[in-house]
Enzyme design. Structure first.
Site, PDB file in Angstrom:
ATOM      1  N   HIS A 155       0.846  -1.075  -0.036  1.00 16.12           N
ATOM      2  CA  HIS A 155       0.116  -0.049   0.052  1.00 16.12           C
ATOM      3  C   HIS A 155       0.896   1.258  -0.141  1.00 16.12           C
ATOM      4  CE1 HIS A 155      -3.402  -2.639   1.812  1.00 16.12           C
ATOM      5  NE2 HIS A 155      -3.401  -2.420   0.494  1.00 16.12           N
ATOM      6  N   GLU A 184       1.762   3.967   3.165  1.00 15.22           N
ATOM      7  CA  GLU A 184       2.162   3.205   4.434  1.00 15.22           C
ATOM      8  C   GLU A 184       3.761   3.257   4.279  1.00 15.22           C
ATOM      9  OE1 GLU A 184       0.242  -0.495   4.553  1.00 15.22           O
ATOM     10  OE2 GLU A 184      -1.854   0.489   4.272  1.00 15.22           O
ATOM     11  N   ARG A 240      -3.196   4.708  -1.883  1.00 16.55           N
ATOM     12  CA  ARG A 240      -3.050   3.564  -1.377  1.00 16.55           C
ATOM     13  C   ARG A 240      -2.773   2.530  -2.665  1.00 16.55           C
ATOM     14  NH1 ARG A 240      -5.360  -0.035   2.441  1.00 16.55           N
ATOM     15  NH2 ARG A 240      -6.635  -1.903   1.911  1.00 16.55           N
ATOM     16  N   HIS A 269       2.696  -3.464   6.393  1.00 18.67           N
ATOM     17  CA  HIS A 269       1.860  -2.408   6.342  1.00 18.67           C
ATOM     18  C   HIS A 269       1.786  -1.411   7.616  1.00 18.67           C
ATOM     19  CE1 HIS A 269      -0.486  -4.442   3.127  1.00 18.67           C
ATOM     20  NE2 HIS A 269       0.177  -5.571   3.685  1.00 18.67           N
ATOM     21  N   GLU A 312       1.281  -4.802  11.110  1.00 16.19           N
ATOM     22  CA  GLU A 312       0.840  -3.369  11.023  1.00 16.19           C
ATOM     23  C   GLU A 312       1.496  -2.487  11.898  1.00 16.19           C
ATOM     24  OE1 GLU A 312      -1.582  -2.123   9.015  1.00 16.19           O
ATOM     25  OE2 GLU A 312      -2.846  -3.586   8.311  1.00 16.19           O
TER      26      GLU A 312
HETATM   27 ZN   LIG Z   1      -1.664  -1.680   4.229  1.00 14.11          ZN
END
Ligand SMILES: [Zn+2]
Ligand SMILES: *[C@@H]1O[C@H](CO)[C@@H](O)[C@H](O)[C@H]1NC(C)=O
Ligand SMILES: *[C@@H]1O[C@H](CO)[C@@H](O)[C@H](O)[C@H]1NC(C)=O
Ligand SMILES: *[C@@H]1O[C@H](CO)[C@@H](O)[C@H](O)[C@H]1NC(C)=O
Length: 406
Positions: A165, A168, A223, A293, A367
């Site tokens: 993405h 990020e 994104r 991410h 994340e």
């Molecule tokens: Zn992501």
């Protein structure tokens, strides 16, 4: 990370710099698609007293904060009068945001990453081999670094990708950090030496190269990929919904203008197709798939597309448990961990589920920081601590891999 995270007002208000994105009222339908930020306002506020902080706190609860991707307009205008007292220290600007003034002046960042890779490929040819697995939609090479001592013909491997993405940004920063640390500590750290002697790491610092570039030059909150659509003017596919695993089911959208658009068919994106092809070819060799991410502070494992426990759950679970503890030992940052579906949200067509379904036993998605205060705009001062703690988690998972688990 897809959905907006709304920080608690108190925490946000007490921090020195507050970023608010207000979705002000605009006619229904007109706010979407062509200009995603039409009607938004960026307001920076620095509370200078406890009383101001409390006042801000009260407003924060009622606003859509820190996200530019919320689905509908919030009637925020009614709250704006509360902010008037701050106007002398308040920059409210619509143009600023739509014209991406939050972007750094330079768009050369991607070029920097590339020349950094070329340089390492020359200076550390004993440990690094740089190659391309294909080309992006816009024709950029998809570079991967193979990291590890060429000691034996066959070694097991770990795949690491960052920047699926675009917005990020902490992801690609971590991938570079990992390589730098590995090279710097190979001699001095026995654990690192063991890792590089016994395994290969395939590291893809920027998966979604076109989107990443676009997020530096045009839209900080982009994104998706940048592929064109024949029927809609919206660009891009969510590269983490485009994999052939329960493709375009729950948690993915068929609409090309949505941020979670799954694409016209599985692996429609050249970036996804190239990586899937590479992983399929080496599914026997690759024992772990790690995808980076942001943001949520979570360590996730399959399944993403359904609420169910994977077979061999206990080995993966204990790897995750140890990894988040190792991470926390650096600065006390707590990560939640668990199956992606129940820990974050259900999403189909993800790379992690796909890797797992294709026989890679340890599949994780990180994340990274934070939990929403800065969100995608994690300040530079937090890059180093974030990467340092994440490194501990990745090393811990890798060492787990080198042991037997039953
Ligand atoms: Zn992501
Ligand atoms: C990396 O270096 C090797 C030689 O050591 C070379 O064959 C290869 O083409 C280089 N990779 C790239 C992408 O230039
Ligand atoms: C991994 O983390 C666990 C829990 O913090 C710790 O007991 C273990 O020593 C760590 N292993 C490595 C190799 O860092
Ligand atoms: C999971 O279990 C199967 C057999 O039950 C085994 O072959 C496989 O290696 C296990 N995977 C992990 C990650 O332990």
């Amino acid at each position: 990370m897809n959905l907006p995270v709304i920080p608690t007002g108190r925490r946000a208000a007490l921090l020195p710099l507050c970023l608010l994105f207000l979705k002000t009222w605009v006619p229904v339908h007109s706010y979407l698609y062509n200009n995603r930020y039409a009607g938004d306002k960026v307001i920076r506020l620095v509370p200078e007293s406890e009383r101001e902080a409390q006042a801000l706190n009260a407003i924060f609860h009622q606003l859509t904060v820190g996200s530019c991707t919320t689905g509908g307009p919030v009637a925020a205008q009614q709250h704006l009068p509360h902010l008037r007292g701050y106007s002398h220290r308040c920059t409210c600007s619509r143009e600023q945001f739509t014209n991406s003034a939050t972007l750094p002046a330079t768009s050369k960042h991607q070029i920097h990453i590339q020349s950094w890779m070329y340089r390492l490929n020359k200076t550390h040819s004993d440990l690094i081999h740089m190659f391309s697995v294909g080309k992006s939609y816009e024709g950029r090479p998809l570079f991967v670094l193979k990291l590890g001592k060429r000691s034996r013909p066959y070694k097991r491997a770990v795949w690491i990708d960052c920047g699926i993405h675009a917005r990020e940004w902490i992801g690609p920063a971590f991938c570079q950090w990992f390589v730098k640390e590995a090279l710097q500590t190979y001699q001095s750290d026995p654990a690192m030496r063991r890792m590089l002697n016994q395994l290969y790491f395939y590291i893809m610092p920027v998966f979604n190269v076109d989107g990443y570039h676009f997020s530096w030059t045009n839209d900080r909150f982009w994104r998706k990929t940048r592929s064109k659509n024949s029927q809609f003017r919206c660009h891009g596919v969510d590269a983490n919904r485009n994999w052939k695993v329960k493709w375009c089911d729950e948690g993915a959208s068929f609409h090309p203008c949505d941020d979670t658009y799954c694409g016209p068919f599985p692996e429609s994106e050249p970036e996804v197709k190239a990586v899937a092809h590479f992983l399929r070819k080496r599914r026997k060799q690759i024992k772990a798939y790690l995808s980076f991410h942001a943001y949520a502070q979570m360590l996730l494992y399959p399944y993403s597309y359904k609420y169910a426990t994977i077979p061999n759950f206990s080995c993966v679970e204990s790897a995750a448990y140890n990894a988040v503890n190792a991470l926390q030992s650096a600065y006390g940052i707590r990560y939640r961990y668990g199956p992606a579906s129940s820990t974050l949200y259900v999403s189909s067509g993800s790379s992690m589920d796909w890797a797992y379904k294709n026989g890679i036993p340890y599949a994780f998605a990180f994340e990274l920081r934070d939990t929403g205060h800065f969100g995608f705009l994690l300040p530079e001062t937090l890059i180093k601590p974030t990467c340092t703690e994440t490194m501990l988690a990745v090393k811990n998972i890798t060492m787990h891999l080198l042991k037997k688990c039953h």
